[in-house]
Enzyme design. Sequence first.
Site, PDB file in Angstrom:
ATOM      1  N   GLU A 256      86.322   9.722  32.973  1.00  0.00           N
ATOM      2  CA  GLU A 256      87.311  10.014  34.152  1.00  0.00           C
ATOM      3  C   GLU A 256      86.039   9.600  35.291  1.00  0.00           C
ATOM      4  OE1 GLU A 256      90.470  10.768  34.055  1.00  0.00           O
ATOM      5  OE2 GLU A 256      90.574  10.985  31.853  1.00  0.00           O
ATOM      6  N   CYS A 295      89.046  13.864  42.854  1.00  0.00           N
ATOM      7  CA  CYS A 295      89.282  12.511  42.332  1.00  0.00           C
ATOM      8  C   CYS A 295      90.635  11.747  42.796  1.00  0.00           C
ATOM      9  CB  CYS A 295      89.028  12.362  40.912  1.00  0.00           C
ATOM     10  SG  CYS A 295      90.081  13.716  39.995  1.00  0.00           S
TER      11      CYS A 295
HETATM   12  P1  NAP Z   1      78.009  12.724  38.725  1.00  0.00           P
HETATM   13  O1  NAP Z   1      76.722  12.741  39.477  1.00  0.00           O
HETATM   14  O2  NAP Z   1      77.995  11.629  37.700  1.00  0.00           O
HETATM   15  O3  NAP Z   1      77.639  14.085  37.702  1.00  0.00           O
HETATM   16  C1  NAP Z   1      78.855  14.410  36.819  1.00  0.00           C
HETATM   17  C2  NAP Z   1      78.041  15.304  35.643  1.00  0.00           C
HETATM   18  O4  NAP Z   1      77.463  14.441  34.958  1.00  0.00           O
HETATM   19  C3  NAP Z   1      77.523  16.471  36.269  1.00  0.00           C
HETATM   20  O5  NAP Z   1      77.790  17.627  35.545  1.00  0.00           O
HETATM   21  C4  NAP Z   1      75.822  15.988  36.028  1.00  0.00           C
HETATM   22  O6  NAP Z   1      74.942  17.022  36.033  1.00  0.00           O
HETATM   23  C5  NAP Z   1      76.206  15.286  34.948  1.00  0.00           C
HETATM   24  N1  NAP Z   1      75.063  14.432  34.388  1.00  0.00           N
HETATM   25  C6  NAP Z   1      74.396  13.621  35.294  1.00  0.00           C
HETATM   26  N2  NAP Z   1      73.432  12.991  34.672  1.00  0.00           N
HETATM   27  C7  NAP Z   1      73.618  13.203  33.151  1.00  0.00           C
HETATM   28  C8  NAP Z   1      72.856  12.761  32.139  1.00  0.00           C
HETATM   29  N3  NAP Z   1      71.989  11.813  32.056  1.00  0.00           N
HETATM   30  N4  NAP Z   1      73.341  13.201  31.075  1.00  0.00           N
HETATM   31  C9  NAP Z   1      74.680  13.987  30.948  1.00  0.00           C
HETATM   32  N5  NAP Z   1      75.131  14.457  32.008  1.00  0.00           N
HETATM   33  C10 NAP Z   1      74.697  13.984  33.228  1.00  0.00           C
HETATM   34  O7  NAP Z   1      79.455  12.980  39.587  1.00  0.00           O
HETATM   35  P2  NAP Z   1      79.553  14.178  40.709  1.00  0.00           P
HETATM   36  O8  NAP Z   1      78.738  13.757  41.798  1.00  0.00           O
HETATM   37  O9  NAP Z   1      79.238  15.695  40.019  1.00  0.00           O
HETATM   38  O10 NAP Z   1      81.046  13.908  40.760  1.00  0.00           O
HETATM   39  C11 NAP Z   1      81.501  13.198  41.861  1.00  0.00           C
HETATM   40  C12 NAP Z   1      82.243  11.939  41.255  1.00  0.00           C
HETATM   41  O11 NAP Z   1      83.014  12.325  40.192  1.00  0.00           O
HETATM   42  C13 NAP Z   1      83.151  11.196  42.080  1.00  0.00           C
HETATM   43  O12 NAP Z   1      82.651   9.706  42.053  1.00  0.00           O
HETATM   44  C14 NAP Z   1      84.378  11.403  41.683  1.00  0.00           C
HETATM   45  O13 NAP Z   1      85.395  10.116  41.793  1.00  0.00           O
HETATM   46  C15 NAP Z   1      84.389  11.598  40.237  1.00  0.00           C
HETATM   47  N6  NAP Z   1      85.295  12.441  39.917  1.00  0.00           N
HETATM   48  C16 NAP Z   1      86.353  11.909  39.200  1.00  0.00           C
HETATM   49  C17 NAP Z   1      87.270  12.734  38.773  1.00  0.00           C
HETATM   50  C18 NAP Z   1      88.461  12.110  37.474  1.00  0.00           C
HETATM   51  O14 NAP Z   1      88.829  12.858  36.902  1.00  0.00           O
HETATM   52  N7  NAP Z   1      88.432  10.878  37.377  1.00  0.00           N
HETATM   53  C19 NAP Z   1      87.385  14.051  39.000  1.00  0.00           C
HETATM   54  C20 NAP Z   1      86.502  14.672  39.609  1.00  0.00           C
HETATM   55  C21 NAP Z   1      85.611  13.775  40.283  1.00  0.00           C
HETATM   56  P3  NAP Z   1      74.266  17.603  37.016  1.00  0.00           P
HETATM   57  O15 NAP Z   1      75.203  18.225  38.177  1.00  0.00           O
HETATM   58  O16 NAP Z   1      73.295  18.604  36.432  1.00  0.00           O
HETATM   59  O17 NAP Z   1      73.351  16.325  37.496  1.00  0.00           O
END
Ligand code: NAP
Length: 515
Positions: A256, A295
């Site tokens: 997602e 999102c």
């Molecule tokens: P993100 O930086 O991709 O992080 C998401 C999750 O992934 C966090 O828990 C992060 O942990 C983890 N993560 C990062 N690197 C990883 C790795 N190497 N292995 C495993 N996990 C890892 O995204 P975000 O900044 O939290 O969220 C913003 C984005 O999410 C936006 O672009 C938004 O559109 C999207 N979003 C989408 C939805 C949907 O339902 N489609 C819903 C909400 C948000 P850490 O925090 O510890 O780095």
Amino acid sequence: MQVLGSYASGSWFVGQGKKQTLLNPATEEAVAEISSEGLDLGRAFHFARETGGKELRALTFAERAEVLLAISRALHKEREALIELAMKNGGNTRGDAKFDIDGASGTLAYYAGLGKELGAKRVLVEGESAQLSRGPRFVGQHALVPRRGVALLINAFNFPAWGIGEKAACALLAGMPILIKPATSTALVATRIVELIAEQNLAPKGAISLLNGPAGNLTDFVSGEDVISFTGGSKTAAMLRALPSVVSGSLRLNIEADSLNAAVLGADVELGSDTWNAFIRDVSRDITQKAGQKCTAIRRIFVPKDRLSDATDALVERLREIVVGNPTEDSVTMGPLATSTQLADVRAGIERLAAESSYAIGADPFQPLGAPAGKGFFVQPTLFFSNDAARENAVHAHEVFGPCGSVLGYEGNEAAVEGVRKGGGALVSSIYTDDRRTAGELALGMASAHGRLVITNAKIAEQTVGPGTVLPHSIHGGPGRAGGGEELGGLRGLSFYSHRVALQGDRPLLEALLG
Ligand code: NAP
């Protein structure tokens, strides 16, 4: 200072090494530290798979439903305390925090209801059996069985409660144990939720674990019948897609990701009508709720060219009413962004949009209410407008994950559909029209580029919850840019955590086997 640890292998573990600091995004004060350095992840996965998996598979759907209901009730009981934590660590207003926490308890309760209806079974029978030969006894029947692995639930920072609730409800009801990996920056709420579950023994042993802190080599431990359910940014998603376990091990991955959701105002809609008002209400709410860090938020607002100034003016009027500041102030209606990284990303995104479009609101300096001078990750509601939806580029290609939208003029339903589809696949878009032909042309033209479409007319203008609310009855997810994933959607949500098997054999035998 509170140090958040992980809950793994049936106990809490606090890392001793380097810690990360969680902040209050309105004041930049430290609220907690986090560290799981030294956590034995191999053991955590093994314990969840073996102990949690066995315990859950032994339960019927009705018994798993009781687990979900107990968690839902515990969250509801702790609602006020969770709201406080979300305000402190997420920059949420009370309304934003309720949206997240009630979303979690509501989704868990909804799936508890589905589980109760499924009753004393452990296997989900799918459709009718099919006669496979001339005689009536040799039949085939599809069934869903729990996958014998662990579900790694990786969540984004913006919905620390609901993000867990929606994934956990489907996984646990399907019979899979979960390892929750919350976003580090807003882990306070997620940690409290798991504390509640552990303190009150609400789930079978090993069914729920929490892995706090930076991911490190977390994904190295995922294999076999495990699954990864990810919500977050497209860059992290791309890294997950390239994991060897996914590429060559057929590991199941649901994504997602980003989404450039649209709202389309039909050419028939009169200024000031119920449908018009619903459109203005939904768009202005989506730009500002959770400071636009949703999102499902509407990013692109398509209006007929001859309505561009009316729509822009009406939205600007609403956005002017928003009070940006520290959510502890009663009059504040929009809080800060969650992190300094978010602030930098959103500012950069706004600059990109400003380079090709005109500001309707958001260009002037502003002072957030109740925040220490120069502190806090604040952005004011920002709206751009452009007379030509087709001409712009960044608006169709770059998600600004903050309180920002663009009003885009179009001429004719075909042009609106083409403009919306330029977003490359989205979670949800909304259509506002009282004309059936327009509704049909827009909805069918946009459908294959979306997970969900909300069509609002005067008859349901007061009933609809708008596109921004994800309800467990309908699927959540979207094609292309949105990640290609699918969650929720009633019992459909269990499929990802289950394995579909076709059983062929003697009809009475299969009937007895599948209950
Ligand atoms: P993100 O930086 O991709 O992080 C998401 C999750 O992934 C966090 O828990 C992060 O942990 C983890 N993560 C990062 N690197 C990883 C790795 N190497 N292995 C495993 N996990 C890892 O995204 P975000 O900044 O939290 O969220 C913003 C984005 O999410 C936006 O672009 C938004 O559109 C999207 N979003 C989408 C939805 C949907 O339902 N489609 C819903 C909400 C948000 P850490 O925090 O510890 O780095």
